[in-house]
Write a protein that holds these residues in place. Structure first.
Motif, short mmCIF file in Angstrom:
data_model
loop_
_atom_site.label_atom_id
_atom_site.label_comp_id
_atom_site.label_asym_id
_atom_site.label_seq_id
_atom_site.Cartn_x
_atom_site.Cartn_y
_atom_site.Cartn_z
N TYR A 103 -6.68 -4.76 -5.99
CA TYR A 103 -5.37 -5.17 -6.49
C TYR A 103 -5.50 -6.54 -7.14
CZ TYR A 103 -3.35 -1.43 -3.65
OH TYR A 103 -3.02 -0.21 -3.11
N ALA A 161 -9.95 0.44 -4.52
CA ALA A 161 -8.79 -0.08 -3.77
C ALA A 161 -8.54 -1.56 -4.05
CB ALA A 161 -8.97 0.15 -2.27
N GLU A 169 -0.75 3.85 -5.20
CA GLU A 169 -2.19 3.84 -5.43
C GLU A 169 -2.63 2.52 -6.06
OE1 GLU A 169 -5.55 6.60 -7.71
OE2 GLU A 169 -3.45 7.23 -7.58
N ALA A 170 -3.83 2.07 -5.69
CA ALA A 170 -4.36 0.83 -6.23
C ALA A 170 -4.53 0.94 -7.74
CB ALA A 170 -5.69 0.48 -5.57
N GLU A 172 -6.44 -3.17 2.26
CA GLU A 172 -6.50 -1.92 3.01
C GLU A 172 -5.85 -2.09 4.37
OE1 GLU A 172 -10.65 -1.13 3.05
OE2 GLU A 172 -11.14 -2.80 4.37
N LEU A 177 0.82 -1.21 0.00
CA LEU A 177 0.00 0.00 0.00
C LEU A 177 0.86 1.26 0.00
CD1 LEU A 177 -2.93 -1.01 2.39
CD2 LEU A 177 -2.66 -1.41 -0.06
N VAL A 235 -9.77 -6.34 -2.44
CA VAL A 235 -9.52 -5.06 -1.79
C VAL A 235 -8.43 -5.28 -0.75
CG1 VAL A 235 -10.47 -3.27 -0.28
CG2 VAL A 235 -11.88 -4.25 -2.12
#
Length: 340
Positions: free
Chosen positions: A83, A81, A75-76, A104, A72, A102
């Motif tokens: 990947y 968000a 930026e995704a 996070e 992280l 996602v």
């Protein structure tokens, strides 16, 4: 956020290449897989033929960018968000489909959630989600340590070159061509005398032709030992290129045995015994040379097997001596000679 803690790790893995009797082929790829609670995450995705973004053959800058993305620190790449966790092993195009999730932060932890199969910029969880997978909560220090190690010292990539030793140049030339077609480098020589140690350390496997004597084999092994080269040694079963390719693919598998889907193959008494560790598609093919030394291939089985041991009948010619059975999954391959 409600997510159970899980352990996070990384392990070497491969997408097995292969050469089919009809002339088709599948490209070999080495990559680093995600290990969740001690098991490859890829195994939870049924029989998906895919690789992680951490492939050994991508340029270093792209590899580093992928690692930093998972940390992280950038930026995704996808909206929401999301990947890419696993993608197409041949073109890595999102249009071919990819598993995304996602990723996070939650405090010091990293959370992977909402896994989905995605073919464009937006994921449809209702239609293509993986409701039985995740969410996973990974402790921050463990997560950063595993991925950070790839940035600090990625180490040498697994050897994807093979040294072919022997005098039967025609056969070895065909084998080398087949290996190069699927993305594995191959060189042919009579022995390893005079080869620089640095060059020997670039080979992941050494395959001996059937005419190479024990003294010559010992000399080659000695040269590799003196060079500090860790290569797998392959004694060819038969002058059958698809069988030899399968043996070499198995020798190049750097994953630990518990992290392989296909762990056992025997062919005896009219049946093939197969053992798999997770649900996966297994293809079983028999190869032999007829009286005119022409290659004959017979498809024996192609289907999904559940974890455990299985017995598959060897019909007709496949049950005879001089036959070699190759079992393949997307990431593993084994070869066995038929015995009675």
């Amino acid at each position: 956020m409600c997510a159970a803690y899980a352990t996070f790790g990384l392990a070497p893995a491969m997408r097995a290449g292969g050469v089919r009797a009809d002339g088709g082929y599948q490209v070999h790829r080495d990559f680093v897989d995600f290990v969740v609670d001690g098991s490859p995450l890829l195994f939870q995705l049924s029989d998906l033929d895919a690789v992680s973004p951490l492939a050994s053959d991508v340029p270093p800058a792209i590899f580093t960018a992928q690692v930093r993305g998972l940390l992280l620190e950038s930026e995704a790449p996808l909206p929401g968000a999301r990947y890419v966790i696993y993608g197409c092993p041949d073109c890595e195009d999102l249009g071919c489909g990819a598993v995304t999730a996602v990723i996070e932060r939650d405090g010091d932890d990293y959370v992977w959630r909402d896994f989905a199969w995605q073919t464009d910029e937006h994921a449809d969880l209702e239609l293509n989600g993986y409701p039985g997978i995740g969410p996973f909560r990974f402790p921050g220090p463990e997560y950063r340590r595993a991925l950070g190690a790839l940035l600090e010292d990625p180490g040498p990539p697994p050897g994807r070159r093979v040294l072919l030793i022997g005098a039967r140049v025609a056969l070895l030339a065909k084998l080398a061509a087949a290996l190069r077609t699927i993305g594995i480098g191959a060189d042919i020589t009579r022995d390893a005398e005079g080869v620089l140690a640095e060059e020997l350390r670039g080979y992941g496997a050494v395959a001996f032709g059937p005419t190479v004597g024990e003294a010559e084999r010992a000399a080659v092994r000695g040269a590799f030992d003196r060079a500090g080269a860790e290569a797998a040694y392959v004694d060819g079963f038969a002058p059958i290129v698809p069988v030899l390719v399968a043996q070499i693919e198995h020798a190049l598998d750097h994953s630990a045995l518990p992290q392989r889907r296909l762990t056992r193959l025997v062919a005896a008494d009219g049946t093939a015994g197969i053992e798999v560790t997770s649900p996966c598609r297994v293809r079983l093919t028999a190869y032999r040379l007829d009286r005119l030394s022409r290659l004959r291939a017979q498809d024996l089985f192609d289907g999904v097997l559940e974890p455990g041991s299985h017995r598959i009948p060897l019909d007709g010619q496949a049950a005879k001596d001089g036959v070699y059975v190759v079992a393949r999954t997307s990431g593993s391959v084994l070869v066995a000679a038929v015995t009675r």
